[in-house]
Write an enzyme that holds these catalytic residues in place. Sequence first.
Site, PDB file in Angstrom:
ATOM      1  CD  GLU A   1      38.987  45.534  82.254  1.00 56.34           C
ATOM      2  OE1 GLU A   1      38.439  44.556  81.497  1.00 56.34           O
ATOM      3  OE2 GLU A   1      38.952  46.762  81.975  1.00 56.34           O
TER       4      GLU A   1
ATOM      5  CE  LYS B   1      36.450  53.512  83.354  1.00 54.29           C
ATOM      6  NZ  LYS B   1      37.583  53.321  82.891  1.00 54.29           N
TER       7      LYS B   1
ATOM      8  CB  SER C   1      36.240  61.117  84.063  1.00 51.83           C
ATOM      9  OG  SER C   1      36.685  60.863  85.404  1.00 51.83           O
TER      10      SER C   1
HETATM   11  C1  LIG Z   1      35.141  58.076  87.165  1.00 55.03           C
HETATM   12  C2  LIG Z   1      36.047  57.555  86.454  1.00 55.03           C
HETATM   13  N1  LIG Z   1      37.146  58.201  85.891  1.00 55.03           N
HETATM   14  C3  LIG Z   1      38.211  57.748  85.319  1.00 55.03           C
HETATM   15  C4  LIG Z   1      38.622  56.509  85.522  1.00 55.03           C
HETATM   16  C5  LIG Z   1      39.841  55.851  85.197  1.00 55.03           C
HETATM   17  O1  LIG Z   1      39.968  55.141  83.843  1.00 55.03           O
HETATM   18  P1  LIG Z   1      40.452  55.772  82.351  1.00 55.03           P
HETATM   19  O2  LIG Z   1      41.560  56.463  82.647  1.00 55.03           O
HETATM   20  O3  LIG Z   1      40.218  54.822  81.482  1.00 55.03           O
HETATM   21  O4  LIG Z   1      39.407  56.928  82.208  1.00 55.03           O
HETATM   22  C6  LIG Z   1      37.836  55.618  86.163  1.00 55.03           C
HETATM   23  C7  LIG Z   1      37.805  54.322  86.087  1.00 55.03           C
HETATM   24  O5  LIG Z   1      37.221  53.382  86.738  1.00 55.03           O
HETATM   25  C8  LIG Z   1      36.313  55.949  86.357  1.00 55.03           C
HETATM   26  O6  LIG Z   1      35.464  55.296  87.020  1.00 55.03           O
END
Ligand SMILES: Cc1ncc(COP(=O)(O)O)c(C=O)c1O
Lengths: 271, 410
Positions: B125, B103, B392
């Site tokens: 948000e 993020k 992620s």
């Molecule tokens: C670690 C992590 N991965 C994925 C996501 C999902 O978001 P996005 O699909 O935009 O990557 C989030 C959202 O809070 C997250 O904290």
Amino acid sequence: MNRIKQRFESLHQQGRKALISYVVMGDPAKDVTLPVMHALVASGTDIIELGIPFSDPNAEGPVIQKAHERALEHGSSLRDALALVKQFRETDSDTPVLLMGYTNPIERMGYDTFIENAVDAGVDAVLTVDLPPEEAEEFNEHLKQANMENIFLLAPTSSLARQKKVTSMAGGFIYYVSLKGVTGAGNLDINSVNENVTSIRSLTDLPVCVGFGIKDGASARAVADLSDGVVIGSVLVNQIAVLAEQGETNPATYAEAVSVIITEIREALDK
Amino acid sequence: MSSNFSSSNKAVDFNQMPDARGHFGPYGGRFVSETLISALDELESLYRRLKDDPEFQAQFDYDLAHYVGRPSPLYFAERWTKETGGARLYLKREDLNHTGAHKINNTIGQALLAKHTGKKRIIAETGAGQHGVATATVAARMGLECHVFMGEDDIHRQSLNVYRMKLLGATVVPVTSGSKTLKDAMNEAMRDWVTNVDNTFYIIGTCAGPHPYPELVRNFQSVIGREARQQSLAQTGQLPDALVACVGGGSNAIGLFHPFLEDESVAMYGVEAGGLGLESGKHAAPLNDGIPGVLHGNRTYLMEDENGQIIETHSISAGLDYPGVGPEHSWLKDIGRVSYVTIDDDEAMAAFRSLTKIEGIMPALESSHAVAYAEKLARQMDPDQMIIVNLSGRGDKDILTVAEIDGITV
Ligand SMILES: Cc1ncc(COP(=O)(O)O)c(C=O)c1O
């Protein structure tokens, strides 16, 4: 002729201002809205603006948001709103009815089906909060063919270029949002309303009505002096909320309560 | 393994998307009330001006390198590969970024834009709280006032992140309307923005929302895929055969995928939250079980009922618990370039535990969805093939949730 046009013409001839009243369909119960609509008309409403409940009404402040939630609790839908207008038309063939809502429920029904049913019910105009001119071309075409007006918003943040674009696509009247914010918020800035309404009027022959932030006879009067009419929303919805919280179930009580508010505003406007 | 991306799509120029009005085919666009149009116009022209400005790009790269700690490693998970049996599994370690998730790539970029607008108030948000933390972090660093909207339910399940945001000086605003999760937090942020548009910059946390957000979030997050592509070539001399990423709004996925879209040999899998299973209806998988509609400023696949009301979603991971998805994913699904699949709560939990034990890497519950799917996929592939999984975020934020499932009070 479209009822909205007709209404503004006769108001103009009488030198009077339009009073547009907003309530949410099915708030707090399905059997409340019809008597409320008739009461709004009897106490001086010129145009009824009927809110279509939506799960994510993100242009609304807390008061109207909660009204959407109350209406959705027992599943009020666009279909119900259309059926309601049809019922309203059984005894009122003159008062223009404007549906105000968000794009998704209308798209889910499909533009064709929606418009066919809206025409059949006696709806005169539609305002989709989240469908600005850039995205509204197809919908606008459909509405035109059905002789229904597409009402657009203009805001204090709208540039002159924007005012030109919106007025060139709009029908019925221009809905000028008097403040930056959601419905029911803050206080009016009369100078800014004056400036913007004057500018919009120089671009279009359509009537300009002002909504958001009008709370009583005095604020309605002040705004009406600068425009062609006012939209009353959160005060009505707030009164409905008070009764709903008391557990009131008699539709006639709701009808009486909105009449009191509209009577006062009508008097102030006609003074 | 061949991608199901047909050669008839060769004419598609992925870099030309979205069009001038923010459309990805029929998706995207700008569906907002009039009050916000001027702010979006302003943001768009600012972004157009800065996007290719070498100074802006240099500042962004500098911050990513020195503040975020990029490039994040591309790590060959040898033991996990052996245990799984099949294709070689690589992890793109976004969990090692400052604040613990991808993020921050986006909030660094948007904060730089905010700086150019001169606006002193930031709103955001958040669902899992990772975007909220990443926003509070950049706001702290730049001395800006920060308000983060968060659903009341999410505040409970992500209490560690709530406290982190407060320590960082942000105000966390509980959202009690609707389903009390991410979608309602986004509604509330939009309401705040309409009201305070003169002095407020809205940092959206995923590649959704009105144009130009999906485009700029994608571009800021694309650093993930650009690095992964170079690292893959440098480390193995080849491109990966498949990419796997979880999809909430879709920002970590589009960030990984986008720089590879033109590499036809690279298959791509976006993993949605299957919740209690697709058949149960209790999930957050609009691309698998939704239909196109309009929400939060864009047209995209949504989870809704027959009246067009948005329905409540379910996922064990707060960051995936969202009824919509970024519009570019809707388009990539329709043209068949990316496959969208699901992993349910139990499978994600199992993957969380196994990656933690086998590799000593604790994935976020969101990322655990990608980990679980990659395992299934690897087994169907050959040992000389290679998969990159977007890790992620790290799982520290989720340990209370996991402990609760285990019946332990920490
Ligand atoms: C670690 C992590 N991965 C994925 C996501 C999902 O978001 P996005 O699909 O935009 O990557 C989030 C959202 O809070 C997250 O904290």
